[in-house]
Design a protein around this motif. Sequence first.
Motif, PDB file in Angstrom:
ATOM      1  N   UNK A 326      11.620  23.339  64.092  1.00 53.21           N
ATOM      2  CA  UNK A 326      12.351  23.145  62.252  1.00 53.21           C
ATOM      3  C   UNK A 326      12.820  23.767  62.234  1.00 53.21           C
ATOM      4  N   UNK A 327      13.908  23.574  61.469  1.00 53.59           N
ATOM      5  CA  UNK A 327      15.243  24.310  60.928  1.00 53.59           C
ATOM      6  C   UNK A 327      15.331  25.472  60.487  1.00 53.59           C
ATOM      7  N   UNK A 328      16.489  26.017  60.794  1.00 54.86           N
ATOM      8  CA  UNK A 328      16.400  27.201  60.932  1.00 54.86           C
ATOM      9  C   UNK A 328      18.091  27.700  60.829  1.00 54.86           C
ATOM     10  N   UNK A 329      18.342  28.646  59.765  1.00 56.84           N
ATOM     11  CA  UNK A 329      19.830  29.221  58.933  1.00 56.84           C
ATOM     12  C   UNK A 329      19.325  30.297  59.808  1.00 56.84           C
ATOM     13  N   UNK A 330      21.032  31.261  60.146  1.00 53.83           N
ATOM     14  CA  UNK A 330      21.063  32.476  60.733  1.00 53.83           C
ATOM     15  C   UNK A 330      22.484  32.999  59.129  1.00 53.83           C
ATOM     16  N   UNK A 331      21.362  34.681  58.965  1.00 48.84           N
ATOM     17  CA  UNK A 331      22.770  34.599  57.995  1.00 48.84           C
ATOM     18  C   UNK A 331      23.714  36.558  59.168  1.00 48.84           C
ATOM     19  N   UNK A 332      24.595  35.897  58.712  1.00 49.48           N
ATOM     20  CA  UNK A 332      26.159  37.412  58.841  1.00 49.48           C
ATOM     21  C   UNK A 332      26.807  37.737  57.758  1.00 49.48           C
ATOM     22  N   UNK A 333      26.870  39.177  58.431  1.00 53.57           N
ATOM     23  CA  UNK A 333      28.234  39.245  56.966  1.00 53.57           C
ATOM     24  C   UNK A 333      29.093  40.005  58.414  1.00 53.57           C
ATOM     25  N   UNK A 334      29.548  41.858  57.239  1.00 54.17           N
ATOM     26  CA  UNK A 334      30.870  42.367  58.331  1.00 54.17           C
ATOM     27  C   UNK A 334      29.655  42.943  59.129  1.00 54.17           C
ATOM     28  N   UNK A 335      28.581  43.312  58.284  1.00 55.75           N
ATOM     29  CA  UNK A 335      27.650  44.502  59.357  1.00 55.75           C
ATOM     30  C   UNK A 335      26.960  43.681  60.800  1.00 55.75           C
ATOM     31  N   UNK A 336      27.274  42.583  60.384  1.00 54.25           N
ATOM     32  CA  UNK A 336      26.572  41.767  61.963  1.00 54.25           C
ATOM     33  C   UNK A 336      27.987  42.174  63.083  1.00 54.25           C
ATOM     34  N   UNK A 337      26.830  43.093  64.169  1.00 51.52           N
ATOM     35  CA  UNK A 337      28.078  43.126  65.164  1.00 51.52           C
ATOM     36  C   UNK A 337      27.255  43.009  66.618  1.00 51.52           C
ATOM     37  N   UNK A 338      27.562  43.003  67.534  1.00 51.25           N
ATOM     38  CA  UNK A 338      27.772  43.230  69.105  1.00 51.25           C
ATOM     39  C   UNK A 338      26.990  42.013  69.409  1.00 51.25           C
ATOM     40  N   UNK A 339      25.685  42.812  69.736  1.00 51.54           N
ATOM     41  CA  UNK A 339      24.809  41.396  70.316  1.00 51.54           C
ATOM     42  C   UNK A 339      24.693  40.895  69.472  1.00 51.54           C
ATOM     43  N   UNK A 340      24.479  41.047  68.187  1.00 49.42           N
ATOM     44  CA  UNK A 340      24.296  39.485  66.812  1.00 49.42           C
ATOM     45  C   UNK A 340      25.615  39.190  67.320  1.00 49.42           C
ATOM     46  N   UNK A 341      26.303  38.818  67.199  1.00 51.13           N
ATOM     47  CA  UNK A 341      27.719  38.384  67.507  1.00 51.13           C
ATOM     48  C   UNK A 341      27.611  37.705  68.215  1.00 51.13           C
ATOM     49  N   UNK A 342      26.837  38.206  69.455  1.00 47.57           N
ATOM     50  CA  UNK A 342      27.054  36.951  70.915  1.00 47.57           C
ATOM     51  C   UNK A 342      25.856  35.750  70.466  1.00 47.57           C
ATOM     52  N   UNK A 343      24.740  36.326  69.389  1.00 51.38           N
ATOM     53  CA  UNK A 343      23.742  35.239  69.075  1.00 51.38           C
ATOM     54  C   UNK A 343      24.616  34.388  68.097  1.00 51.38           C
ATOM     55  N   UNK A 344      25.417  35.058  66.823  1.00 51.72           N
ATOM     56  CA  UNK A 344      25.360  34.398  66.244  1.00 51.72           C
ATOM     57  C   UNK A 344      26.602  33.342  66.579  1.00 51.72           C
ATOM     58  N   UNK A 345      27.424  33.262  67.547  1.00 53.08           N
ATOM     59  CA  UNK A 345      28.882  32.213  68.150  1.00 53.08           C
ATOM     60  C   UNK A 345      27.736  31.345  69.362  1.00 53.08           C
ATOM     61  N   UNK A 346      26.410  31.743  69.621  1.00 46.59           N
ATOM     62  CA  UNK A 346      26.174  30.767  70.797  1.00 46.59           C
ATOM     63  C   UNK A 346      24.880  29.911  69.366  1.00 46.59           C
ATOM     64  N   UNK A 347      24.033  30.585  68.405  1.00 47.57           N
ATOM     65  CA  UNK A 347      23.804  29.500  67.390  1.00 47.57           C
ATOM     66  C   UNK A 347      25.163  28.448  66.758  1.00 47.57           C
ATOM     67  N   UNK A 348      26.272  28.843  66.661  1.00 47.89           N
ATOM     68  CA  UNK A 348      27.222  27.794  65.536  1.00 47.89           C
ATOM     69  C   UNK A 348      28.243  26.618  66.378  1.00 47.89           C
ATOM     70  N   UNK A 349      28.090  27.688  67.947  1.00 49.00           N
ATOM     71  CA  UNK A 349      28.735  26.372  69.156  1.00 49.00           C
ATOM     72  C   UNK A 349      28.086  25.498  69.531  1.00 49.00           C
ATOM     73  N   UNK A 350      26.796  26.048  69.276  1.00 47.97           N
ATOM     74  CA  UNK A 350      25.483  24.606  70.370  1.00 47.97           C
ATOM     75  C   UNK A 350      24.843  24.391  68.746  1.00 47.97           C
ATOM     76  N   UNK A 351      24.871  24.075  67.859  1.00 49.35           N
ATOM     77  CA  UNK A 351      24.842  23.725  66.394  1.00 49.35           C
ATOM     78  C   UNK A 351      23.320  23.571  66.077  1.00 49.35           C
ATOM     79  N   UNK A 352      22.925  24.850  66.438  1.00 50.10           N
ATOM     80  CA  UNK A 352      20.973  24.944  66.548  1.00 50.10           C
ATOM     81  C   UNK A 352      21.353  24.995  64.550  1.00 50.10           C
ATOM     82  N   UNK A 353      21.626  25.463  63.787  1.00 49.98           N
ATOM     83  CA  UNK A 353      21.528  25.232  62.174  1.00 49.98           C
ATOM     84  C   UNK A 353      23.202  26.072  61.446  1.00 49.98           C
ATOM     85  N   UNK A 354      23.356  26.809  60.090  1.00 49.72           N
ATOM     86  CA  UNK A 354      24.049  26.505  59.499  1.00 49.72           C
ATOM     87  C   UNK A 354      23.981  28.238  59.624  1.00 49.72           C
TER      88      UNK A 354
END
Length: 426
Positions: A326-354
């Motif tokens: 189902x639809x999904x969105x991910x929340x990030x901020x300046x406190x999102x770091x390390x392995x979470x950033x890897x997930x954010x990168x992939x989430x954005x690059x592969x267009x999994x959601x906003x």
Amino acid sequence: MKEVIDTSPSRRQVLRLAAVVTACAVAAKAPNAAEPPRGETNSYVPADGTATFESVWQTVRDRFYDPRHNGLDWLAVRERYLPEVQRAASGDSLARVINSMLSELHASHTRFYTPDEPEYYQLADIFSGALRRRGLQRAFPDGRVSYPGIGIISRIEVAGRNTITAVIDGTPAQQAGLRVGDEILAADGTAFESVESFRGKVGETVALEVQRGASVVQIPVRPVDLEPTKMFLRGLESSARIIESNGRRIGYVHVWCYAGSVYQRALVSLLSQGVLRDADALILDLRDGWGGAQPEYLDLFNPRAPTMQVTGRSGTSEFVNVKWRKPVAMLINGGTRSGKEVLAYGFKKYRLGELIGTRTEGAVLAATAFLIGGGLLLLAVEDVRVDGERLEGVGVTPTIEVPAGAAPAGSDDPQLSRAVAVLSGT
């Protein structure tokens, strides 16, 4: 936590903290000074400040991921800071000198923590596997890592005030009504300290003096003995809820720490058979806390694979290879770091959601921890590239930029409000 992964167990341990996670499979070369048993000290006082400084300096010399120390003459750096170490009058002063030295490396995951900081205990628990070979028992004789606290993430302002940047779900801080942006001025009438203010007061009521906007309010809170992994896991589970909006059921969950597969299993359980199972869409909150996520965790949102439900003779069912389709969105901020950033990168690059919020921290090096002189050194020991890109010092930008302070009427979390609006079509 790298883009290219060797799946052998020892290698995966190192990678688990392109943020701050598990452990490097190599033993420390620096000496470990004996530490007093948990609870027997009121503040950090190293047995020998110069020896502690030298051990930190040597560990960086031998283990830092860049043998050129990012272009620094590391020996010259030692000579420059050594006189300051000899003048340091307290453990707090020593830690400041050490961290000033480490800051010259301009590298994430490289800092010296003391037992007066919650991060000392959180990292000791995250890296407990490696630290058992590096003197963990001297710091925590019963093998149990814990500290007295209330469950906040905060930063020290220039004036010495503690400003709350996050309140972990299911903790005494949340139950007491503390909020992001509150400045804690005092505890029981004395200057507030993140750990010391609660030492010896577990289960008792502590009166916090809090600056909230233009007002100063008194907020009673009851500290508990926090075990970091349990606190972060409980925070994840307690955060899960359904938000009704525009006729849609929006699921929400906050992953405070991703340093271990236990958090991913808890998330999968919530989505497959927990409170989030029947949600129409999902908000995955990766703001603040610790990283440590593995890239394959994003496979949860890959719809091109089947999910199995396995039921045994007793009737107990288990879901295998759970997928969120189902639809999904991910929340990030300046406190999102390390392995979470890897997930954010992939989430954005592969267009999994906003991807909603603000740019991530840009702290993407692989690290491990060392117990030195009564403190804990977190040290970057490997560089990391994700799909060939280096995120260290760069971070990940959101697809929808929402500053934390631009709150709509009636909302104290504009980033969450925007995610709800996007997923509910409002």
